[in-house]
Scaffold this motif. Sequence first.
Motif, PDB file in Angstrom:
ATOM      1  N   ASN A 163      25.474  62.484 -64.368  1.00  0.00           N
ATOM      2  CA  ASN A 163      25.490  61.805 -63.081  1.00  0.00           C
ATOM      3  C   ASN A 163      26.836  61.152 -62.797  1.00  0.00           C
ATOM      4  O   ASN A 163      27.334  61.186 -61.672  1.00  0.00           O
ATOM      5  CB  ASN A 163      24.383  60.744 -63.024  1.00  0.00           C
ATOM      6  N   SER A 164      27.445  60.555 -63.808  1.00  0.00           N
ATOM      7  CA  SER A 164      28.724  59.883 -63.593  1.00  0.00           C
ATOM      8  C   SER A 164      29.839  60.878 -63.316  1.00  0.00           C
ATOM      9  O   SER A 164      30.867  60.532 -62.729  1.00  0.00           O
ATOM     10  CB  SER A 164      29.091  59.024 -64.813  1.00  0.00           C
ATOM     11  N   ALA A 165      29.647  62.142 -63.711  1.00  0.00           N
ATOM     12  CA  ALA A 165      30.659  63.171 -63.453  1.00  0.00           C
ATOM     13  C   ALA A 165      30.538  63.755 -62.054  1.00  0.00           C
ATOM     14  O   ALA A 165      31.388  64.537 -61.631  1.00  0.00           O
ATOM     15  CB  ALA A 165      30.529  64.293 -64.482  1.00  0.00           C
ATOM     16  N   GLY A 166      29.501  63.391 -61.337  1.00  0.00           N
ATOM     17  CA  GLY A 166      29.342  63.876 -59.964  1.00  0.00           C
ATOM     18  C   GLY A 166      28.393  65.047 -59.844  1.00  0.00           C
ATOM     19  O   GLY A 166      28.339  65.701 -58.807  1.00  0.00           O
ATOM     20  N   ALA A 167      27.634  65.327 -60.889  1.00  0.00           N
ATOM     21  CA  ALA A 167      26.688  66.438 -60.840  1.00  0.00           C
ATOM     22  C   ALA A 167      25.326  65.966 -60.328  1.00  0.00           C
ATOM     23  O   ALA A 167      25.020  64.775 -60.332  1.00  0.00           O
ATOM     24  CB  ALA A 167      26.516  67.051 -62.230  1.00  0.00           C
ATOM     25  N   LYS A 168      24.540  66.912 -59.872  1.00  0.00           N
ATOM     26  CA  LYS A 168      23.153  66.630 -59.509  1.00  0.00           C
ATOM     27  C   LYS A 168      22.275  67.161 -60.628  1.00  0.00           C
ATOM     28  O   LYS A 168      22.156  68.367 -60.818  1.00  0.00           O
ATOM     29  CB  LYS A 168      22.791  67.312 -58.189  1.00  0.00           C
ATOM     30  N   VAL A 169      21.711  66.251 -61.407  1.00  0.00           N
ATOM     31  CA  VAL A 169      20.870  66.655 -62.532  1.00  0.00           C
ATOM     32  C   VAL A 169      19.497  67.031 -61.994  1.00  0.00           C
ATOM     33  O   VAL A 169      18.730  66.173 -61.568  1.00  0.00           O
ATOM     34  CB  VAL A 169      20.763  65.527 -63.578  1.00  0.00           C
ATOM     35  N   ILE A 170      19.208  68.318 -62.019  1.00  0.00           N
ATOM     36  CA  ILE A 170      17.931  68.810 -61.479  1.00  0.00           C
ATOM     37  C   ILE A 170      16.769  68.401 -62.373  1.00  0.00           C
ATOM     38  O   ILE A 170      15.718  67.984 -61.902  1.00  0.00           O
ATOM     39  CB  ILE A 170      17.955  70.344 -61.327  1.00  0.00           C
ATOM     40  N   LYS A 171      17.004  68.506 -63.682  1.00  0.00           N
ATOM     41  CA  LYS A 171      15.942  68.116 -64.613  1.00  0.00           C
ATOM     42  C   LYS A 171      16.527  67.855 -65.997  1.00  0.00           C
ATOM     43  O   LYS A 171      17.541  68.438 -66.371  1.00  0.00           O
ATOM     44  CB  LYS A 171      14.861  69.201 -64.695  1.00  0.00           C
ATOM     45  N   ALA A 205      32.214  63.750 -72.150  1.00  0.00           N
ATOM     46  CA  ALA A 205      31.344  64.719 -71.472  1.00  0.00           C
ATOM     47  C   ALA A 205      31.638  64.741 -69.979  1.00  0.00           C
ATOM     48  O   ALA A 205      31.658  65.805 -69.353  1.00  0.00           O
ATOM     49  CB  ALA A 205      29.876  64.371 -71.726  1.00  0.00           C
ATOM     50  N   LYS A 206      31.875  63.570 -69.410  1.00  0.00           N
ATOM     51  CA  LYS A 206      32.222  63.473 -67.993  1.00  0.00           C
ATOM     52  C   LYS A 206      33.486  64.271 -67.699  1.00  0.00           C
ATOM     53  O   LYS A 206      33.558  65.020 -66.720  1.00  0.00           O
ATOM     54  CB  LYS A 206      32.412  62.005 -67.626  1.00  0.00           C
ATOM     55  N   LYS A 207      34.489  64.143 -68.565  1.00  0.00           N
ATOM     56  CA  LYS A 207      35.752  64.866 -68.387  1.00  0.00           C
ATOM     57  C   LYS A 207      35.548  66.368 -68.530  1.00  0.00           C
ATOM     58  O   LYS A 207      36.111  67.166 -67.764  1.00  0.00           O
ATOM     59  CB  LYS A 207      36.775  64.370 -69.408  1.00  0.00           C
ATOM     60  N   ALA A 208      34.730  66.770 -69.491  1.00  0.00           N
ATOM     61  CA  ALA A 208      34.475  68.201 -69.704  1.00  0.00           C
ATOM     62  C   ALA A 208      33.759  68.821 -68.511  1.00  0.00           C
ATOM     63  O   ALA A 208      34.075  69.943 -68.092  1.00  0.00           O
ATOM     64  CB  ALA A 208      33.641  68.393 -70.975  1.00  0.00           C
ATOM     65  N   ILE A 209      32.801  68.095 -67.943  1.00  0.00           N
ATOM     66  CA  ILE A 209      32.068  68.590 -66.775  1.00  0.00           C
ATOM     67  C   ILE A 209      33.020  68.763 -65.603  1.00  0.00           C
ATOM     68  O   ILE A 209      32.983  69.766 -64.885  1.00  0.00           O
ATOM     69  CB  ILE A 209      30.921  67.631 -66.415  1.00  0.00           C
ATOM     70  N   ARG A 210      33.897  67.781 -65.401  1.00  0.00           N
ATOM     71  CA  ARG A 210      34.852  67.867 -64.300  1.00  0.00           C
ATOM     72  C   ARG A 210      35.807  69.041 -64.514  1.00  0.00           C
ATOM     73  O   ARG A 210      36.154  69.759 -63.576  1.00  0.00           O
ATOM     74  CB  ARG A 210      35.641  66.568 -64.180  1.00  0.00           C
ATOM     75  N   ASN A 211      36.247  69.257 -65.758  1.00  0.00           N
ATOM     76  CA  ASN A 211      37.155  70.371 -66.047  1.00  0.00           C
ATOM     77  C   ASN A 211      36.506  71.708 -65.706  1.00  0.00           C
ATOM     78  O   ASN A 211      37.157  72.605 -65.152  1.00  0.00           O
ATOM     79  CB  ASN A 211      37.570  70.363 -67.525  1.00  0.00           C
ATOM     80  N   LEU A 212      35.223  71.855 -66.026  1.00  0.00           N
ATOM     81  CA  LEU A 212      34.525  73.104 -65.730  1.00  0.00           C
ATOM     82  C   LEU A 212      34.332  73.278 -64.229  1.00  0.00           C
ATOM     83  O   LEU A 212      34.388  74.392 -63.716  1.00  0.00           O
ATOM     84  CB  LEU A 212      33.171  73.133 -66.447  1.00  0.00           C
TER      85      LEU A 212
END
Length: 459
Positions: free
Chosen positions: A93-101, A194-201
């Motif tokens: 969530n902090s990386a800006g994603a929408k966690v579906i489940k 993890a936040k940084k990795a999500i943003r990189n992807l």
Amino acid sequence: MKILTADFGSTFTKLTAIDTNTATILGTSKSFTTISSDVTIGFNKALDILNNSIGSIKYDKILASSSAAGGLKMVSVGLVPDLTAKASRLAANSAGAKVIKTFSYELSKLETDEIQSINPDIILLTGGIDGGNQKVILHNANAISKLKGNFLVVYAGNKSALEEAESIFKKNNIEFECCANVMPEFNKLNIEPAKKAIRNLFIKNIISAKGLDKVQAFVHAEIVPTPLALFNASLLLSKGTKKQKGLGDLMVFDVGGATTDVYSMCDGTPNTSNTFLQGLREPFAKRSVEGDIGMRYSLSPLVTTASPDDIADVCGYTSTDILNWVDKCTKNPETVPTNEMEKIIDFTISKFAIEISADRHCGTSTKSFTPMGEVNIQFGKDLTAVTALIGTGGPVINSPYPKETLKSSCYSLKNLNSLRPTNPDLYLDEKYIFSSMGLLSVSHPDVALKIMINEFIKY
């Protein structure tokens, strides 16, 4: 310096022209996002509208964010629901994603089928403290590797299982990125890697998949998820800069058509004596996403959760009137109220959207009796002392009574255990510039902060 920011939303592409020398907004505009064809078409239409309003300007820099095509869809997989699964959700969530489940323990066949049907952009795989349980996370790595689709995996779990997990993913041609454990020690969060990795992807892979590569070619920085831009703006508005003081502890409600995003910038530790925090301590900067709380695409589940009868009691119309409005909006999500009844019903539902999402985001407190007497047990964040509350998103900005809508997030006798704000100052992002200020905050934090403080309406 003249800077143009663009936010490619699911419905609208919104532009904001900024003069950093005077710390002012030169103008704003919007046009429908053309994600199904070419997103630059909608951008150019919005730019034409802006040029007609303020004149043609040569911009020194163009910045962009995006939640188009549903934003960044993510599934998180952890071990224990109250620990690593919750930690992974906070990181996503902090990386800006929408966690579906969020899934916990060993994935079953039914659960992997559900993940397959969700078709996420990213799967965040966590589980076990460093040196702890390896069996579950390796089982889940094997289960994920058998899924079909264009998803990416972020491994942020037990480092002792990392080497074997890498081997599983490589063997099955699964693209992945590894980072530090979101919970290296029991009850200790480490979500930044993890936040940084999500943003990189997102930058590396998702932009092309969402059709935003044409935009990336002409903007002057990497496109970021819109919720991450709002996250950064919220943090800046809370903490301020060396030159300018921020608003302190705050909450932000971004009410949309499909989801309601809530941000809190607050330590959240107990504010009263004889209160003990139980469970995982949440971070100062937190975002939650309520996927079933939205004013158009998610209107039906929102009304079901709130109860048509309860909405009717508040607004003065019948539950049948409420359900008829839901049916009308479901058939056409671009529906706007055209008469007094529809306006009042829509306004009342927006209050419930804020109230429900506030209850889910804020912590709770319950009384417990011990040999030493009565104590309070706190779960989650205590946000009772939050001093500022900001509303953004179309349903709030366009509300006939935005102040009343925002007040729905405050402490209420309806839920005595909820640790919601008791008496915050209320602000409205009337010009819809929050995400724009998040983009600007990276290079011009003082300017972004000054504009927010000057432009947000205080009630």
